[in-house]
Write a protein that holds these residues in place. Structure first.
Motif, PDB file in Angstrom:
ATOM      1  N   VAL A   1     -10.354  -3.672  -5.566  1.00 18.95           N
ATOM      2  CA  VAL A   1      -9.240  -4.754  -5.933  1.00 18.95           C
ATOM      3  C   VAL A   1      -9.693  -5.350  -7.224  1.00 18.95           C
ATOM      4  N   ARG A   2     -11.132  -5.870  -7.200  1.00 17.61           N
ATOM      5  CA  ARG A   2     -11.836  -6.635  -8.386  1.00 17.61           C
ATOM      6  C   ARG A   2     -11.673  -5.648  -9.634  1.00 17.61           C
TER       7      ARG A   2
ATOM      8  N   VAL B   1      -1.935  -4.580  -3.596  1.00 18.57           N
ATOM      9  CA  VAL B   1      -2.462  -3.921  -2.600  1.00 18.57           C
ATOM     10  C   VAL B   1      -1.520  -3.525  -1.726  1.00 18.57           C
ATOM     11  N   THR B   2      -1.427  -2.382  -1.188  1.00 14.58           N
ATOM     12  CA  THR B   2      -0.615  -1.494  -0.163  1.00 14.58           C
ATOM     13  C   THR B   2      -1.447  -1.707   0.940  1.00 14.58           C
ATOM     14  N   ILE B   3      -0.583  -2.183   2.164  1.00  6.82           N
ATOM     15  CA  ILE B   3      -1.274  -1.879   3.409  1.00  6.82           C
ATOM     16  C   ILE B   3      -0.418  -1.231   4.313  1.00  6.82           C
ATOM     17  N   PHE B   4      -0.766   0.024   4.669  1.00  5.41           N
ATOM     18  CA  PHE B   4       0.271   0.564   5.650  1.00  5.41           C
ATOM     19  C   PHE B   4      -0.506   1.682   6.402  1.00  5.41           C
TER      20      PHE B   4
ATOM     21  N   MET C   1      -0.610 -17.368  -6.464  1.00  4.19           N
ATOM     22  CA  MET C   1      -0.464 -17.292  -4.788  1.00  4.19           C
ATOM     23  C   MET C   1       0.002 -15.710  -4.594  1.00  4.19           C
ATOM     24  N   THR C   2      -0.722 -15.018  -3.784  1.00  3.78           N
ATOM     25  CA  THR C   2      -0.460 -13.770  -3.379  1.00  3.78           C
ATOM     26  C   THR C   2       0.847 -13.694  -2.523  1.00  3.78           C
ATOM     27  N   ALA C   3       1.922 -12.955  -2.737  1.00  6.69           N
ATOM     28  CA  ALA C   3       3.326 -12.678  -2.205  1.00  6.69           C
ATOM     29  C   ALA C   3       3.040 -11.412  -1.208  1.00  6.69           C
TER      30      ALA C   3
ATOM     31  N   THR D   1      -6.378 -12.937  -1.148  1.00  2.00           N
ATOM     32  CA  THR D   1      -5.760 -14.185  -1.720  1.00  2.00           C
ATOM     33  C   THR D   1      -6.656 -14.822  -2.845  1.00  2.00           C
ATOM     34  N   PRO D   2      -7.924 -15.066  -2.351  1.00  3.88           N
ATOM     35  CA  PRO D   2      -8.954 -15.747  -3.213  1.00  3.88           C
ATOM     36  C   PRO D   2      -9.326 -14.852  -4.437  1.00  3.88           C
ATOM     37  N   LEU D   3      -9.179 -13.577  -4.505  1.00  3.31           N
ATOM     38  CA  LEU D   3      -9.507 -12.590  -5.639  1.00  3.31           C
ATOM     39  C   LEU D   3      -8.489 -12.833  -6.641  1.00  3.31           C
ATOM     40  N   GLY D   4      -7.111 -13.296  -6.220  1.00  2.25           N
ATOM     41  CA  GLY D   4      -6.201 -13.283  -7.343  1.00  2.25           C
ATOM     42  C   GLY D   4      -5.098 -12.183  -7.236  1.00  2.25           C
ATOM     43  N   THR D   5      -4.899 -11.613  -6.293  1.00  4.38           N
ATOM     44  CA  THR D   5      -4.172 -10.057  -5.801  1.00  4.38           C
ATOM     45  C   THR D   5      -2.678 -10.959  -5.880  1.00  4.38           C
TER      46      THR D   5
END
Length: 283
Positions: free
Chosen positions: A42-43, A54-57, A1-3, A84-88
């Motif tokens: 990401v893949r 993955v940083t989002i800023f 699960m992605t946190a 999330t579905p990618l497994g990040t």
């Protein structure tokens, strides 16, 4: 699960655990509004490392236009849903105060590769990029960081930054991801009208054709002038730059006598599009 983590403290606690367990960490720095180009990074990170952040800023320091900053899409929920579905493993989405707390007074500036091209048209932009990337690489403790080649000048700035500051991370360049019609994927593409979207792929087509001609070793100036005229005739309102630069160091070239890049920035319907293609001299 992605946190989803929002603070440096949370992130560093997680990173310490991973490092203690001997896991290799990959990071994909982004400003969100994710598209397939980001997901390709990401893949690759997931394939090459044990844990991926993955940083989002949306970095205010790299915008030199207040309206561009205010209208930049902020789609954290949708971005997280696509990751999330990618497994990040972790989305790190800090607030501005986490990156630039009260009293922040340091600016990272990379000379040379930041000059000209986008650097000439967006004053302060690459200082903002270098500053935030340095912080994100240090905060994430990543072993590998993944950047797309579409922002080729940015990639060179990051490489120089990491080398000069001895940041222990491998910078991994990834090929530009394109739509089926050749348009380089970008978060800005959604701002194109349907009419302009139909015109936009002509930029890549002209770029690719010109790169092929340049690979023959002839003088660049007449080929660049002809390509600029073609871009404007295709429907673009302005060509900010169209230049042939050496891949190593981004020095201007009068002909493709070494591995090079043909780089362009052009305006279409109020949207600024950038792209580049490799130029490989013919043997």
């Amino acid at each position: 699960m992605t946190a989803t983590l929002h603070s440096r403290a949370e992130l560093r606690a997680q990173v310490r655990t991973w490092h203690r367990d001997g896991l290799r960490i990959g990071v994909v720095p982004t400003m969100g509004a994710l598209h397939e180009g980001h997901l390709a990074l990401v893949r690759r990170a997931l394939a090459e490392t044990d844990r991926v952040i993955v940083t989002i800023f949306v970095n205010p320091k790299q915008f030199n236009n207040a309206s561009d900053l205010s209208t930049y899409p902020r789609t954290l929920d949708a971005d997280t849903a696509s990751l999330t579905p990618l497994g990040t493993h972790v989305v790190y989405a800090p607030g501005v105060d986490e990156i630039y707390p009260a009293g922040f007074a340091t600016n990272v500036s990379v000379s040379g590769v930041s000059e000209g091209l986008c650097g000439a048209h967006r004053p302060g932009h690459f200082d903002g990029v270098a500053t935030v990337v340095a912080k994100l690489l240090l905060q994430t403790g990543a072993d590998k960081a993944y950047f797309g080649e579409k922002d080729f000048q940015q990639l060179q700035v990051v490489r120089r930054l990491v080398a000069d500051l001895d940041i222990p991370v491998e910078i991994v360049p990834c090929p530009t991801v394109r739509e089926a019609d050749g348009l380089a994927m970008s978060s800005r593409n959604v701002r194109l009208s349907p009419e302009d979207r139909a015109v936009a792929p002509r930029l890549a087509a002209i770029l690719t054709r010109t790169a092929g001609a340049l690979a023959g070793g002839g003088a660049a100036a007449p080929l660049l002038a002809a390509a600029t005229a073609d871009i404007l005739a295709a429907g673009f309102s302005e060509v900010e730059y169209l230049e042939l630069r050496a891949e190593d160091g981004l020095g201007p070239l009068e002909q493709a006598d070494r591995p090079a890049r043909l780089l362009v920035a052009a305006w279409l319907g109020g949207v600024r599009l950038i792209d580049n293609v490799a130029v490989r001299p013919q043997a």
